[in-house]
Design an enzyme around this catalytic site. Sequence first.
Site, short mmCIF file in Angstrom:
data_model
loop_
_atom_site.label_atom_id
_atom_site.label_comp_id
_atom_site.label_asym_id
_atom_site.label_seq_id
_atom_site.Cartn_x
_atom_site.Cartn_y
_atom_site.Cartn_z
N LYS A 63 0.87 -1.19 0.00
CA LYS A 63 0.00 0.00 0.00
C LYS A 63 0.89 1.22 0.00
O LYS A 63 2.04 1.18 0.47
CB LYS A 63 -0.89 0.02 1.24
N GLY A 84 -20.12 7.21 2.65
CA GLY A 84 -19.10 7.46 1.61
C GLY A 84 -19.77 7.41 0.25
O GLY A 84 -20.52 6.47 -0.05
N GLY A 121 -17.97 8.00 -2.81
CA GLY A 121 -16.88 8.12 -3.79
C GLY A 121 -16.92 6.93 -4.72
O GLY A 121 -17.98 6.40 -5.04
N ASN A 122 -15.74 6.46 -5.12
CA ASN A 122 -15.69 5.35 -6.08
C ASN A 122 -16.48 4.14 -5.58
O ASN A 122 -17.36 3.63 -6.27
CB ASN A 122 -14.22 4.98 -6.34
N ALA A 123 -16.20 3.71 -4.36
CA ALA A 123 -16.86 2.50 -3.84
C ALA A 123 -18.33 2.77 -3.51
O ALA A 123 -19.22 2.03 -3.94
CB ALA A 123 -16.11 2.00 -2.61
N GLY A 124 -18.60 3.83 -2.76
CA GLY A 124 -19.96 4.08 -2.26
C GLY A 124 -20.95 4.46 -3.34
O GLY A 124 -22.09 3.96 -3.37
P1 NAD Z 1 -12.98 7.94 -2.71
O1 NAD Z 1 -11.96 8.95 -2.41
O2 NAD Z 1 -13.43 7.77 -4.11
O3 NAD Z 1 -14.29 8.22 -1.82
C1 NAD Z 1 -14.26 8.35 -0.42
C2 NAD Z 1 -15.61 8.88 0.01
O4 NAD Z 1 -15.67 8.88 1.44
C3 NAD Z 1 -15.92 10.29 -0.45
O5 NAD Z 1 -17.27 10.39 -0.84
C4 NAD Z 1 -15.69 11.11 0.82
O6 NAD Z 1 -16.45 12.33 0.83
C5 NAD Z 1 -16.20 10.13 1.85
N1 NAD Z 1 -15.77 10.43 3.21
C6 NAD Z 1 -14.55 10.82 3.66
N2 NAD Z 1 -14.61 11.01 4.99
C7 NAD Z 1 -15.88 10.74 5.37
C8 NAD Z 1 -16.57 10.75 6.59
N3 NAD Z 1 -15.94 11.09 7.72
N4 NAD Z 1 -17.89 10.41 6.60
C9 NAD Z 1 -18.53 10.06 5.47
N5 NAD Z 1 -17.93 10.03 4.28
C10 NAD Z 1 -16.62 10.36 4.23
O7 NAD Z 1 -12.44 6.57 -2.10
P2 NAD Z 1 -12.86 5.09 -2.48
O8 NAD Z 1 -11.92 4.60 -3.49
O9 NAD Z 1 -14.33 5.04 -2.70
O10 NAD Z 1 -12.50 4.34 -1.12
C11 NAD Z 1 -13.41 4.25 -0.04
C12 NAD Z 1 -13.03 3.08 0.83
O11 NAD Z 1 -13.06 1.89 0.04
C13 NAD Z 1 -11.61 3.14 1.42
O12 NAD Z 1 -11.61 2.50 2.68
C14 NAD Z 1 -10.80 2.32 0.45
O13 NAD Z 1 -9.61 1.80 1.03
C15 NAD Z 1 -11.80 1.22 0.14
N6 NAD Z 1 -11.51 0.51 -1.09
C16 NAD Z 1 -11.49 1.16 -2.30
C17 NAD Z 1 -11.17 0.43 -3.44
C18 NAD Z 1 -11.17 1.06 -4.80
O14 NAD Z 1 -11.01 0.34 -5.78
N7 NAD Z 1 -11.42 2.35 -4.92
C19 NAD Z 1 -10.87 -0.93 -3.35
C20 NAD Z 1 -10.93 -1.55 -2.11
C21 NAD Z 1 -11.24 -0.83 -0.98
#
Ligand code: NAD
Length: 411
Positions: free
Chosen positions: A103, A214, A216-219
């Site tokens: 990571k 959340g 973002g990408n995942a949510g």
């Molecule tokens: P991202 O940056 O695209 O989105 C993160 C989201 O979380 C944003 O909407 C942000 O506003 C929100 N956020 C931040 N702080 C917050 C809070 N205190 N309360 C509520 N929302 C909050 O990131 P992502 O890629 O979606 O990653 C999110 C999680 O998923 C992380 O834990 C990441 O490690 C995990 N993850 C992501 C991937 C991937 O492919 N993107 C893969 C595996 C795991």
Amino acid sequence: MPNPFENALSQLKRATDVRSFDQELIDRLTYPLREIRSHVALRRDDGSLQMVEVYRVQHNNWRGPFKGGIRWHQDTDINEVKALAFWMTLKCAVANIPMGGGKGGATINPKELSENEKERLARGWMQVMVDVVGPQKDVPAPDVNTTPQIMAWMADEFGKATGDKSGAVITGKPLEQGGSEGRGVATALGGFYVFEALKDRLNLPVSCCIAIQGFGNAGEHAAEFFSQAGHKIVAVSDSKGAIYSDAGLDIVAVAKHKKATGSVIGYVSAETVDSVLEVSCDVLIPAALENVITDENVNRIKARVILELANGPITPSADDALFAKQIVVIPDILANSGGVTVSSYEWEQNLKGEHWREEQVFDKLKRSIQREALAIFERSINLETDLRRAAFVVALERLQQAQNSRMNGIG
Ligand code: NAD
């Protein structure tokens, strides 16, 4: 705030309560193989120089090259990156892909950077790490706040420094830079496939009520997949706050609002609530950051099932409290493994000079992740334990096998 690496080690120890493992295996996994901490000298647009702390932790590579995303966040530190690298080792073993765990990160708030500054930081990060990453060494990817564009700048910088233009050094790239079809939605889609595989076994209704932390990408993609499948998304949140609608949110409209304003907050057909985590629902999906369900709020969680798309959202003691309340947790190393699985497909396509159709990628992902989900579920029944411990046991067995076959008894 609990140290995420200590949480990860506590999960490791707890898995050994239900199935014993060679102590040498546990000792080796307790320490990353390599930790890199350095600084990028970032030239800001106003001419000033900012020293940005950057990291790469290479936890384990017995099953293949180190693999794992790069997080840019103001609170990122070495302990967070170590924990995330550790979980990647376990996750790649659960997903049964030929990769290890790593990571990366940078301690910075990217919302304060212009596009040009982001490009300089991306290229600077790769300049610092160029000797330790590579298609057969360590293959980074996106994580919180890092995007396909950032991956493209990093891959380009690696190509300039080494002459390797295959793109296989990094995944999550834009399609035109060698990215895979389906990578952008893979984490959420993988989580959705896991949910579908386990839904009946967990006695969930045909149409579930869902809350997501959340966006973002995942949510955001999870909200889309679940709502397209007929489930009702009652609450979503981002870093600015949470919104709720008893009747269910129109996810397309919420996404449009977020794109226009930068947040889900202010979307007209919903009310604001204090915490998305405490909403009554069938399935709660944490998809933001770690340590959000703790001893402090665990007794207010009302969901029946928690699908961890975020890494490490639940502390170990909160995990115990949820288990006691019979709230089922589908653990991160299974639930969000769709992202790294499709990343491994991207890496394979780049190495072979191929480009697979989206349908092919989704089909391969679905078969693979659902097979692992069902196997972990069966294991949890046999071991009379929760899904997290069962997933750890499956991963540790695979890591033990890899270690045994590598060391040939003399290591
Ligand atoms: P991202 O940056 O695209 O989105 C993160 C989201 O979380 C944003 O909407 C942000 O506003 C929100 N956020 C931040 N702080 C917050 C809070 N205190 N309360 C509520 N929302 C909050 O990131 P992502 O890629 O979606 O990653 C999110 C999680 O998923 C992380 O834990 C990441 O490690 C995990 N993850 C992501 C991937 C991937 O492919 N993107 C893969 C595996 C795991």
